[in-house]
Structures are given as structure tokens and as C-alpha cells.
Design a protein around this motif. Structure first.
Motif, short mmCIF file in Angstrom:
data_model
loop_
_atom_site.label_atom_id
_atom_site.label_comp_id
_atom_site.label_asym_id
_atom_site.label_seq_id
_atom_site.Cartn_x
_atom_site.Cartn_y
_atom_site.Cartn_z
N THR A 78 37.57 36.59 50.95
CA THR A 78 37.16 37.67 51.85
C THR A 78 35.74 37.48 52.39
O THR A 78 35.43 37.92 53.48
N ASN A 107 44.34 33.56 47.61
CA ASN A 107 43.00 34.10 47.54
C ASN A 107 42.25 33.48 46.37
O ASN A 107 42.77 33.41 45.25
N THR A 109 40.37 34.32 44.07
CA THR A 109 40.04 35.59 43.44
C THR A 109 38.83 35.51 42.52
O THR A 109 38.03 36.44 42.45
N GLU A 112 35.64 36.35 44.24
CA GLU A 112 35.50 37.69 44.83
C GLU A 112 34.66 38.59 43.92
O GLU A 112 34.68 38.44 42.70
N GLU A 115 38.71 42.71 42.97
CA GLU A 115 39.98 42.61 43.69
C GLU A 115 40.15 43.70 44.73
O GLU A 115 40.96 43.56 45.65
N VAL A 118 39.78 42.44 48.19
CA VAL A 118 40.96 41.78 48.74
C VAL A 118 41.92 42.83 49.31
O VAL A 118 42.45 42.66 50.41
N ILE A 131 50.08 37.43 49.80
CA ILE A 131 48.74 37.10 49.33
C ILE A 131 48.85 36.80 47.84
O ILE A 131 49.22 37.67 47.05
N MET A 133 47.17 35.57 44.23
CA MET A 133 45.88 35.71 43.56
C MET A 133 45.65 34.53 42.60
O MET A 133 46.34 34.41 41.59
#
Length: 181
Positions: A78, A107, A109, A112, A115, A118, A131, A133
Motif C-alpha cells: 500500500t 500483498n 503484508t 505494512e 492490515e 490493506v 488479494i 496476504m
């Protein structure tokens, strides 16, 4: 004397090659055109390494579940500006299905903040493709992802047909999907 020894060594090597071809070659000749004959790896023409991840909805997905379909695997985050730039084009490609393709957006993850970022991103961009993870970066490590985004186009036989380290636009996506079997 040296010529005799060299001749014996060469004869032994040629003999071993024929023996190896005659006995182990039978099996490989039988599967020459099958998927198993390709080596698993990350180069164009290799079988894409299989993986299993969980979607945002908790569904378990394996890459091998999509054998027989064209698959666009995209590694993204993201916080990545090029990832943000290509997501609308990916959604357009997925929605219009000019050429059928499954998109698996993996993603990153572990990179990030949380979450929830996301979840918000998916809502903001109206993403409807799966999507996945990658919570412990196992799959991104397996695919040796160094640049974000990185995409792999995988044909219906499970072979890598295109690799894009960096963002793509809609035209490139369409072209590469059409180039797949």
C-alpha cells in the motif's frame, strides 16, 4: 601410453553417456512435452514455483489451483507509489476480461504498518480481484522480489511468460496477457 589411457577414458565417458541416455532417458522422453519436463524457477519458460497463501477473506489459495488459466501474479504494498499507480489498470484489466486472466495480488503484508491499511486500500481502489496476504514474506522471498511492484505473467501451463520488475500500464498488461497461452 598416454594415448591409450586417454582413449579408454573417452570410451568410458561415451559408454556412460549412452547407458545414461538408454535407461534414464526413457523416462524423460516420455514426459518431454509435459509440464514436469520444465524446471521450476523464475526465468521465462520455467514452471512458476507453487505457493499457498490466504486471501483477505480467509480463503486459502494455491497458484497450482489456477493451472489451465492465465495468471497475473503481482507483488505489491500500500505504501508503494508505483503499486498505487498500476492498481487502477490492474482492476480495469480484471473487470473487462478482454482476454481472460486471473489476477493474484500478493500483498507484502510484513512491510505494512497494519492490515487495516490493506483493507482501506482495497476499498479506496475498488479492487475485486483476490488479494493474498504474504504475512511472513515467504512467497516474496521465494520469488526473489526486490522491486515493488513485481509481476509475473504465468501461462495456462504454469510457465512464466513475462516478468516485470516495476509498474506496468494497461497497454503492457493487455499485450503480455495476450502473449500467454
Amino acid at each position: 601410453m598416454k594415448k591409450i589411457v586417454l582413449g579408454v577414458i573417452i570410451a568410458a565417458m561415451v559408454g556412460w553417456a549412452f547407458y545414461d541416455m538408454a535407461f534414464s532417458g526413457k523416462e524423460s522422453a516420455e514426459v518431454q512435452d509435459s509440464e514436469e519436463s520444465a524446471e521450476t524457477g523464475l526465468m521465462i519458460g520455467d514452471l512458476a514455483p507453487d505457493f499457498e497463501l490466504v486471501t483477505m477473506d480467509g480463503e486459502t489459495v494455491r497458484l497450482s489451483d489456477y493451472r489451465g488459466e492465465r495468471v497475473f501474479v503481482n507483488f505489491w504494498a500500500t505504501w508503494c507509489p508505483p503499486c498505487r499507480a498500476e492498481m487502477p489498470d490492474m482492476q480495469k484489466l480484471y473487470a473487462e476480461q478482454e482476454v481472460p486472466v486471473e489476477i493474484l495480488a500478493v500483498n507484502l503484508t510484513e512491510t505494512e504498518g497494519n492490515e487495516e491499511n490493506v483493507v482501506d486500500f482495497i476499498a479506496d481502489y475498488g479492487l475485486t480481484f483476490p488479494i493474498l496476504m504474504d504475512r511472513d514474506s515467504e512467497v516474496s522471498d521465494k520469488y526473489k522480489v526486490q522491486a515493488y511492484p513485481t509481476s509475473y505473467m504465468i501461462d495456462s501451463k504454469g510457465r512464466i511468460s513475462f516478468v516485470a520488475p516495476g509498474a506496468m500500464n494497461h497497454d503492457i498488461m493487455i499485450r503480455e496477457v495476450k502473449n500467454m497461452e
